[in-house]
Design an enzyme around this catalytic site. Structure first.
Site, PDB file in Angstrom:
ATOM      1  N   MET A  57      -8.781   8.469  -0.438  1.00 33.72           N
ATOM      2  CA  MET A  57      -9.642   8.908   0.667  1.00 33.72           C
ATOM      3  C   MET A  57     -10.079  10.350   0.422  1.00 33.72           C
ATOM      4  O   MET A  57      -9.301  11.170  -0.044  1.00 33.72           O
ATOM      5  CB  MET A  57      -8.901   8.808   2.001  1.00 33.72           C
ATOM      6  CG  MET A  57      -8.311   7.442   2.296  1.00 33.72           C
ATOM      7  SD  MET A  57      -7.511   7.422   3.911  1.00 33.72           S
ATOM      8  CE  MET A  57      -6.635   5.845   3.827  1.00 33.72           C
TER       9      MET A  57
ATOM     10  N   ASP B 240      -4.652   3.765  -1.982  1.00 32.14           N
ATOM     11  CA  ASP B 240      -5.773   4.164  -1.132  1.00 32.14           C
ATOM     12  C   ASP B 240      -6.216   5.575  -1.479  1.00 32.14           C
ATOM     13  O   ASP B 240      -5.436   6.525  -1.365  1.00 32.14           O
ATOM     14  CB  ASP B 240      -5.359   4.107   0.339  1.00 32.14           C
ATOM     15  CG  ASP B 240      -5.215   2.693   0.843  1.00 32.14           C
ATOM     16  OD1 ASP B 240      -6.194   1.932   0.757  1.00 32.14           O
ATOM     17  OD2 ASP B 240      -4.125   2.335   1.320  1.00 32.14           O
TER      18      ASP B 240
ATOM     19  N   GLY C 289       1.017  -2.349   4.232  1.00 33.55           N
ATOM     20  CA  GLY C 289       1.562  -1.009   4.127  1.00 33.55           C
ATOM     21  C   GLY C 289       2.874  -0.850   4.862  1.00 33.55           C
ATOM     22  O   GLY C 289       3.952  -1.012   4.294  1.00 33.55           O
ATOM     23  N   SER C 290       2.791  -0.579   6.158  1.00 30.17           N
ATOM     24  CA  SER C 290       4.006  -0.353   6.945  1.00 30.17           C
ATOM     25  C   SER C 290       4.873  -1.596   7.021  1.00 30.17           C
ATOM     26  O   SER C 290       6.102  -1.497   7.152  1.00 30.17           O
ATOM     27  CB  SER C 290       3.641   0.133   8.352  1.00 30.17           C
ATOM     28  OG  SER C 290       2.720  -0.749   8.975  1.00 30.17           O
TER      29      SER C 290
ATOM     30  N   SER D 150       0.837  -1.198   0.000  1.00 32.75           N
ATOM     31  CA  SER D 150       0.000   0.000   0.000  1.00 32.75           C
ATOM     32  C   SER D 150       0.873   1.251   0.000  1.00 32.75           C
ATOM     33  O   SER D 150       1.658   1.474   0.930  1.00 32.75           O
ATOM     34  CB  SER D 150      -0.902   0.017   1.234  1.00 32.75           C
ATOM     35  OG  SER D 150      -1.544   1.269   1.346  1.00 32.75           O
TER      36      SER D 150
ATOM     37  N   GLY E  81      -9.421   4.416   6.816  1.00 33.22           N
ATOM     38  CA  GLY E  81      -9.156   5.836   6.992  1.00 33.22           C
ATOM     39  C   GLY E  81      -7.736   6.190   7.363  1.00 33.22           C
ATOM     40  O   GLY E  81      -7.268   7.277   7.059  1.00 33.22           O
ATOM     41  N   PHE E  82      -7.028   5.265   8.008  1.00 37.57           N
ATOM     42  CA  PHE E  82      -5.660   5.542   8.430  1.00 37.57           C
ATOM     43  C   PHE E  82      -4.806   4.286   8.304  1.00 37.57           C
ATOM     44  O   PHE E  82      -5.281   3.182   8.554  1.00 37.57           O
ATOM     45  CB  PHE E  82      -5.623   6.017   9.895  1.00 37.57           C
ATOM     46  CG  PHE E  82      -6.287   7.337  10.131  1.00 37.57           C
ATOM     47  CD1 PHE E  82      -5.594   8.522   9.947  1.00 37.57           C
ATOM     48  CD2 PHE E  82      -7.620   7.399  10.514  1.00 37.57           C
ATOM     49  CE1 PHE E  82      -6.208   9.753  10.148  1.00 37.57           C
ATOM     50  CE2 PHE E  82      -8.246   8.605  10.722  1.00 37.57           C
ATOM     51  CZ  PHE E  82      -7.542   9.797  10.537  1.00 37.57           C
ATOM     52  N   GLY E  83      -3.540   4.468   7.947  1.00 35.16           N
ATOM     53  CA  GLY E  83      -2.600   3.359   7.926  1.00 35.16           C
ATOM     54  C   GLY E  83      -2.028   3.121   9.314  1.00 35.16           C
ATOM     55  O   GLY E  83      -2.157   3.948  10.213  1.00 35.16           O
ATOM     56  N   GLY E  84      -1.403   1.968   9.483  1.00 40.18           N
ATOM     57  CA  GLY E  84      -0.696   1.691  10.724  1.00 40.18           C
ATOM     58  C   GLY E  84      -1.552   1.251  11.889  1.00 40.18           C
ATOM     59  O   GLY E  84      -1.068   1.176  13.022  1.00 40.18           O
TER      60      GLY E  84
ATOM     61  N   MET F 198     -12.058   4.842  -0.787  1.00 39.47           N
ATOM     62  CA  MET F 198     -12.735   5.130   0.479  1.00 39.47           C
ATOM     63  C   MET F 198     -13.352   6.517   0.338  1.00 39.47           C
ATOM     64  O   MET F 198     -12.889   7.488   0.947  1.00 39.47           O
ATOM     65  CB  MET F 198     -11.748   5.032   1.639  1.00 39.47           C
ATOM     66  CG  MET F 198     -11.351   3.600   1.947  1.00 39.47           C
ATOM     67  SD  MET F 198      -9.955   3.455   3.061  1.00 39.47           S
ATOM     68  CE  MET F 198      -8.602   3.511   1.862  1.00 39.47           C
TER      69      MET F 198
ATOM     70  N   HIS G 249      -1.226  -1.228  -4.271  1.00 35.68           N
ATOM     71  CA  HIS G 249      -2.498  -0.834  -3.667  1.00 35.68           C
ATOM     72  C   HIS G 249      -2.509   0.677  -3.446  1.00 35.68           C
ATOM     73  O   HIS G 249      -1.623   1.226  -2.790  1.00 35.68           O
ATOM     74  CB  HIS G 249      -2.677  -1.570  -2.339  1.00 35.68           C
ATOM     75  CG  HIS G 249      -4.039  -1.441  -1.735  1.00 35.68           C
ATOM     76  ND1 HIS G 249      -5.104  -2.208  -2.140  1.00 35.68           N
ATOM     77  CD2 HIS G 249      -4.510  -0.618  -0.756  1.00 35.68           C
ATOM     78  CE1 HIS G 249      -6.174  -1.886  -1.424  1.00 35.68           C
ATOM     79  NE2 HIS G 249      -5.844  -0.916  -0.587  1.00 35.68           N
TER      80      HIS G 249
ATOM     81  N   HIS H 256      -8.286   1.377  -4.113  1.00 31.41           N
ATOM     82  CA  HIS H 256      -9.274   1.179  -3.053  1.00 31.41           C
ATOM     83  C   HIS H 256      -9.902   2.530  -2.751  1.00 31.41           C
ATOM     84  O   HIS H 256      -9.254   3.404  -2.168  1.00 31.41           O
ATOM     85  CB  HIS H 256      -8.589   0.581  -1.823  1.00 31.41           C
ATOM     86  CG  HIS H 256      -9.481   0.424  -0.641  1.00 31.41           C
ATOM     87  ND1 HIS H 256      -8.983   0.195   0.627  1.00 31.41           N
ATOM     88  CD2 HIS H 256     -10.833   0.453  -0.504  1.00 31.41           C
ATOM     89  CE1 HIS H 256      -9.981   0.096   1.477  1.00 31.41           C
ATOM     90  NE2 HIS H 256     -11.120   0.261   0.814  1.00 31.41           N
TER      91      HIS H 256
ATOM     92  N   ASP I  26      -7.174  -6.102   4.226  1.00 37.89           N
ATOM     93  CA  ASP I  26      -6.457  -4.833   4.263  1.00 37.89           C
ATOM     94  C   ASP I  26      -6.571  -4.255   5.661  1.00 37.89           C
ATOM     95  O   ASP I  26      -7.672  -4.019   6.145  1.00 37.89           O
ATOM     96  CB  ASP I  26      -7.070  -3.877   3.233  1.00 37.89           C
ATOM     97  CG  ASP I  26      -6.385  -2.511   3.190  1.00 37.89           C
ATOM     98  OD1 ASP I  26      -5.382  -2.319   3.901  1.00 37.89           O
ATOM     99  OD2 ASP I  26      -6.870  -1.643   2.441  1.00 37.89           O
ATOM    100  N   GLY I  27      -5.404  -4.041   6.291  1.00 39.62           N
ATOM    101  CA  GLY I  27      -5.388  -3.425   7.608  1.00 39.62           C
ATOM    102  C   GLY I  27      -4.623  -4.246   8.626  1.00 39.62           C
ATOM    103  O   GLY I  27      -5.065  -5.329   9.003  1.00 39.62           O
ATOM    104  N   GLY I  28      -3.464  -3.762   9.023  1.00 37.58           N
ATOM    105  CA  GLY I  28      -2.680  -4.463  10.033  1.00 37.58           C
ATOM    106  C   GLY I  28      -2.060  -5.765   9.572  1.00 37.58           C
ATOM    107  O   GLY I  28      -1.665  -6.594  10.395  1.00 37.58           O
TER     108      GLY I  28
ATOM    109  N   MET J 180     -12.171  -5.457   5.255  1.00 34.43           N
ATOM    110  CA  MET J 180     -11.313  -4.551   6.021  1.00 34.43           C
ATOM    111  C   MET J 180     -11.027  -5.152   7.398  1.00 34.43           C
ATOM    112  O   MET J 180     -11.952  -5.532   8.118  1.00 34.43           O
ATOM    113  CB  MET J 180     -11.979  -3.188   6.177  1.00 34.43           C
ATOM    114  CG  MET J 180     -12.103  -2.385   4.883  1.00 34.43           C
ATOM    115  SD  MET J 180     -10.491  -1.973   4.152  1.00 34.43           S
ATOM    116  CE  MET J 180      -9.732  -0.981   5.458  1.00 34.43           C
TER     117      MET J 180
END
Length: 228
Positions: free
Chosen positions: A35, A33, A195-196, A8, A140-143, A66, A31, A64, A173-175, A135
């Site tokens: 927003m 994002d 992502g991170s 991401s 709305g936020f990464g990390g 959002m 990916h 993606h 997607d997410g964590g 999700m």
């Protein structure tokens, strides 16, 4: 089922997006994002940046969205160069029509569900899609930390895919990281947004390879994959 890793760019250096894309060319997709500060409380990038990215990299773009009013805006991202466009069902007035429009324009159509949105009411829509995104954090936020309570939802979604005999990709997607990707794969996911875990690594390409290896190993042991 082939495992796919989608880094991401939300976690990349926005001042060096072309270079950051090249750093993960071993990935399956990039990916992106999008927003709008309305559907989610953050503002990232839009059509012009997607157009620039599409020119700057050979990796297919997985957008993606959002954003509110997905019915209006999603087709523009196909025109901008996205090979896969994901809209949130919570933001789509006519999801079947939108999925068909995205496909008609030449991209893969994907639908995303926020953590609190159940999959079951949308079972009949699955044949209209190429991918479904669960999700595993609030969008709305990464990390953000991974929500383990989404694992049963991933399993139920995989069962619905199997029930209908669909070749539908199941994305999370997410964590997603080295500590969570195996659980996601075991539950039924086969496309992983990271992502991170990728861009926070000293060698993003090696991070992609390592995550892919973990997911492939877990998938090889998963009952849903063995029975496929």
């Amino acid at each position: 089922m082939a495992v796919q890793i989608n880094p991401s760019i939300l976690s990349a250096d926005f001042a060096r997006l072309a270079e950051e894309a090249k750093a993960v060319e071993v990935a399956d997709w990039l990916h992106v994002d999008v927003m709008d500060n309305h559907f989610v409380p953050n503002l990232t990038l839009g059509v012009p940046v997607v157009e620039s990215l599409a020119r700057a990299t050979d990796i297919p773009l997985d957008c993606h969205l959002m954003i509110e009013d997905a019915d209006r805006w999603a087709p523009q991202y196909v025109e901008a160069g996205a090979s896969s466009v994901t809209f949130h069902v919570e933001a789509a007035g006519a999801p079947v029509r939108l999925a068909r429009e995205i496909r008609a324009k030449g991209a893969r159509a994907s639908m995303a569900l926020k953590p609190a949105t159940p999959i079951e009411p949308y079972e009949d829509l699955l044949p209209e899609l190429d991918m479904l995104l669960i999700m595993t954090v609030e969008p709305g936020f990464g990390g953000q930390p991974f929500l383990d309570i989404m694992l049963p939802k991933i399993r139920r979604t995989r069962e619905l895919i199997r029930k209908h005999g669909l070749e539908l990709w199941l994305q999370v997607d997410g964590g997603v990281s080295a500590s969570t990707i195996e659980r996601c794969a075991e539950a039924g996911a086969d496309v992983f947004v990271a992502g991170s875990a990728v861009y926070g690594a000293s060698d993003p390409a090696q991070a992609v390879r390592a995550l892919r290896t973990q997911a492939e190993t877990a998938t090889g042991k998963a009952s849903w994959a063995c029975d496929h």
